[in-house]
Design a protein around this motif. Structure first.
Motif, PDB file in Angstrom:
ATOM      1  N   GLY A   6       0.846  -1.178   0.000  1.00  0.00           N
ATOM      2  CA  GLY A   6       0.000   0.000   0.000  1.00  0.00           C
ATOM      3  C   GLY A   6       0.883   1.229   0.000  1.00  0.00           C
ATOM      4  N   ILE A   7       0.278   2.394   0.185  1.00  0.00           N
ATOM      5  CA  ILE A   7       1.052   3.631   0.104  1.00  0.00           C
ATOM      6  C   ILE A   7       2.111   3.705   1.201  1.00  0.00           C
ATOM      7  CG2 ILE A   7      -0.603   4.967   1.464  1.00  0.00           C
ATOM      8  CD1 ILE A   7       1.517   6.210  -1.554  1.00  0.00           C
ATOM      9  N   ILE A   8       1.859   3.135   2.384  1.00  0.00           N
ATOM     10  CA  ILE A   8       2.858   3.151   3.450  1.00  0.00           C
ATOM     11  C   ILE A   8       4.040   2.267   3.079  1.00  0.00           C
ATOM     12  CG2 ILE A   8       3.310   2.667   5.888  1.00  0.00           C
ATOM     13  CD1 ILE A   8       1.439   5.019   5.491  1.00  0.00           C
ATOM     14  N   GLY A   9       3.756   1.029   2.659  1.00  0.00           N
ATOM     15  CA  GLY A   9       4.837   0.123   2.291  1.00  0.00           C
ATOM     16  C   GLY A   9       5.611   0.606   1.081  1.00  0.00           C
ATOM     17  N   GLU A  46      -5.254  -2.384  -2.370  1.00  0.00           N
ATOM     18  CA  GLU A  46      -6.094  -2.624  -1.198  1.00  0.00           C
ATOM     19  C   GLU A  46      -6.587  -1.292  -0.641  1.00  0.00           C
ATOM     20  OE1 GLU A  46      -7.373  -5.303  -0.150  1.00  0.00           O
ATOM     21  OE2 GLU A  46      -6.132  -6.989  -0.780  1.00  0.00           O
ATOM     22  N   THR A  47      -6.380  -1.031   0.635  1.00  0.00           N
ATOM     23  CA  THR A  47      -6.936   0.161   1.276  1.00  0.00           C
ATOM     24  C   THR A  47      -6.487   1.448   0.599  1.00  0.00           C
ATOM     25  OG1 THR A  47      -6.904  -1.085   3.350  1.00  0.00           O
ATOM     26  CG2 THR A  47      -7.236   1.294   3.509  1.00  0.00           C
ATOM     27  N   SER A  48      -5.251   1.467   0.098  1.00  0.00           N
ATOM     28  CA  SER A  48      -4.727   2.692  -0.512  1.00  0.00           C
ATOM     29  C   SER A  48      -5.470   3.093  -1.780  1.00  0.00           C
ATOM     30  CB  SER A  48      -3.240   2.525  -0.838  1.00  0.00           C
ATOM     31  OG  SER A  48      -2.487   2.330   0.339  1.00  0.00           O
ATOM     32  N   TYR A  49      -6.182   2.162  -2.378  1.00  0.00           N
ATOM     33  CA  TYR A  49      -6.874   2.461  -3.631  1.00  0.00           C
ATOM     34  C   TYR A  49      -8.069   3.378  -3.415  1.00  0.00           C
ATOM     35  CZ  TYR A  49      -9.606   1.761  -7.878  1.00  0.00           C
ATOM     36  OH  TYR A  49     -10.317   1.962  -9.024  1.00  0.00           O
ATOM     37  N   THR A 109       0.454   5.935  -6.434  1.00  0.00           N
ATOM     38  CA  THR A 109       1.176   4.806  -5.843  1.00  0.00           C
ATOM     39  C   THR A 109       2.018   4.105  -6.897  1.00  0.00           C
ATOM     40  OG1 THR A 109      -0.567   4.491  -4.202  1.00  0.00           O
ATOM     41  CG2 THR A 109       0.929   2.642  -4.567  1.00  0.00           C
ATOM     42  N   ARG A 110       1.453   3.912  -8.075  1.00  0.00           N
ATOM     43  CA  ARG A 110       2.198   3.242  -9.145  1.00  0.00           C
ATOM     44  C   ARG A 110       3.369   4.090  -9.634  1.00  0.00           C
ATOM     45  NH1 ARG A 110      -2.853   0.502 -12.566  1.00  0.00           N
ATOM     46  NH2 ARG A 110      -3.002  -1.382 -11.243  1.00  0.00           N
ATOM     47  N   ALA A 111       3.215   5.407  -9.622  1.00  0.00           N
ATOM     48  CA  ALA A 111       4.335   6.275  -9.988  1.00  0.00           C
ATOM     49  C   ALA A 111       5.477   6.125  -8.987  1.00  0.00           C
ATOM     50  CB  ALA A 111       3.869   7.726 -10.064  1.00  0.00           C
TER      51      ALA A 111
END
Length: 415
Positions: A11-14, A39-42, A204-206
């Motif tokens: 996710g964004i944290i990881g 997951e949650t970050s989406y 996130t993908r960037a």
């Protein structure tokens, strides 16, 4: 395969943690069962909430709690069947939300928020993701003068204490800013410091692309396969066994799948949330990120369409979806903005990982060498990803952290 660090959870944290470590020259394997950011970050409102220095508290007034107990609201919903299993979390959440304790928590929490924009800005520039960002804040719109006045008083306090910027919009100014909103609203409060993200998954993908450019590896694997070795840690990924000296647990609401087998019992609850994308009717346009403050839902002009997000659902993490809040919110939202057809096949649902003291768990595990925690960010995962990643990376490398992270240490749970 060998690495310096394994990061569990994409996710964004990881992702942010893996990226911050890679920027400092570490070889990093980022491991998740799904693609990064799915997951949650989406599913979120897409805000980097520089103004969010005060974490969301549990209601303290008995009359307000009774109103929530009716279970007919948009901003909160609960499963009666889940109450026995979440009661301990809710009781401690309520206790920490007492006004004096909540004020202390906000002061300890604020340094993370205060660095949210700057740390995102560094990564956004390096990742070439500027086109995903809108730097014009967000607004709360109000139906009653009393509620607007109350919110302005609190905003004035936050402005003085935390150097925040806002402005109050008259009905005429709101109509100019959002000509397609109905005239139900008597004004708005616009927070000017936050940034908005037009597509959180794309951001996130960037960050993942930048991570891979720096030599990082994204692997598919189950965090439950983590085990201790004589020199560090190992995990079984689809691409093979990975060994590393250090591991970071950034699994959000699933962190207990790793922490419990290792003997750590964190009291982490979940607040589930839902969203749906809509097409606007005709030529209608929503210009900015907008919260219907007295109804408790959000409208965000995302690249995928207008995203409607709900408040919190208190339920077991893995219980089936019950998007009743979304249905309630949609009915109200259609009265104040010309929403068209739904664009998603079904409502999206995610689970926000929440600690009872409203602060994340960030730091080294007290009983294991090379084990680090970064989870429990509740409503502010997107906001706090890069700054969390930075302070974890600094701590792992023995550097002075950008901010004091002692308030977020795992030991506060007596684990």
């Amino acid at each position: 395969m060998a690495a310096d660090v394994i990061v569990l959870g994409a996710g964004i944290i990881g992702v942010s943690t893996a990226l911050q470590l890679a920027r400092r020259g570490k070889s990093v394997a980022l491991v998740d069962r799904r693609e990064p950011g799915m997951e949650t970050s989406y599913g979120n409102a897409g805000l980097i909430q520089r103004e969010g220095v005060v974490p969301y508290s549990f209601p303290q007034q008995f009359a307000q709690i009774l109103r929530y107990a009716r279970n007919n609201r948009i901003d909160a919903h609960f499963h009666w069947s889940a109450m026995p299993s979440v009661s301990s979390f809710l009781a401690k959440y309520w206790w920490h939300s007492n006004v004096p304790r909540h004020e202390l928590i906000a002061r300890a929490y604020a340094p993370l928020i205060e660095h949210s924009i700057a740390t995102h800005d560094e990564l956004i520039r390096e990742a070439g993701a500027e086109d995903l960002i809108a730097k014009n804040g967000w607004q709360e719109v109000f139906r009653s003068q009393a509620k607007l006045d109350e919110t302005v008083r609190e905003a004035d306090r936050l402005k003085r204490e935390y150097d925040l910027s806002f402005k109050v919009l008259t009905p005429a100014e709101l109509a100019v800013a959002e000509p397609n909103l109905s005239d139900d609203f008597i004004g708005a409060l616009k927070w000017e410091d936050p940034w908005a993200v037009k597509d959180p998954l794309a951001l996130t993908r960037a960050y993942v692309a930048l991570f891979e450019k720096l030599g990082g590896r994204v692997l598919t694997g189950d965090a439950k396969s983590l085990s201790k070795t004589a020199t560090g840690w190992r995990i079984i990924a689809g691409e093979g066994v990975v060994e590393a000296k250090d591991v970071v647990v950034a699994l959000g609401p699933w962190s207990d799948t790793v922490t419990k087998p290792l003997g750590y019992n964190f009291l982490v609850g979940v607040k589930r949330g839902y969203h749906m994308h809509y097409a606007p009717k005709g030529n209608a346009k929503l210009n900015g990120w907008t919260m219907d403050a007295e109804r408790g839902y959000f409208l965000a002009p995302m690249n995928q369409g207008i995203r409607l997000t709900t408040g919190a659902e208190f339920a077991r993490r893995d219980a089936p979806k019950t998007p009743v809040q979304l249905a309630r919110a949609e009915a109200v939202a259609r009265e104040i903005f010309p929403l068209g057809e739904r664009l998603d096949k079904e409502p999206w649902m995610g689970a926000r990982p929440c600690t009872p003291d409203m602060m994340p768990v960030i730091g080294k595990a007290p009983r294991h060498d090379g084990l680090w925690f970064a989870f429990g960010h509740a409503h502010h995962g997107l906001t706090l990803g890069p700054v969390t990643g930075q302070v974890i990376a600094e701590a792992m490398m023995g550097e002075k952290t950008r901010i004091d992270i002692s308030a977020y240490r795992p030991e506060r749970f007596n684990v």
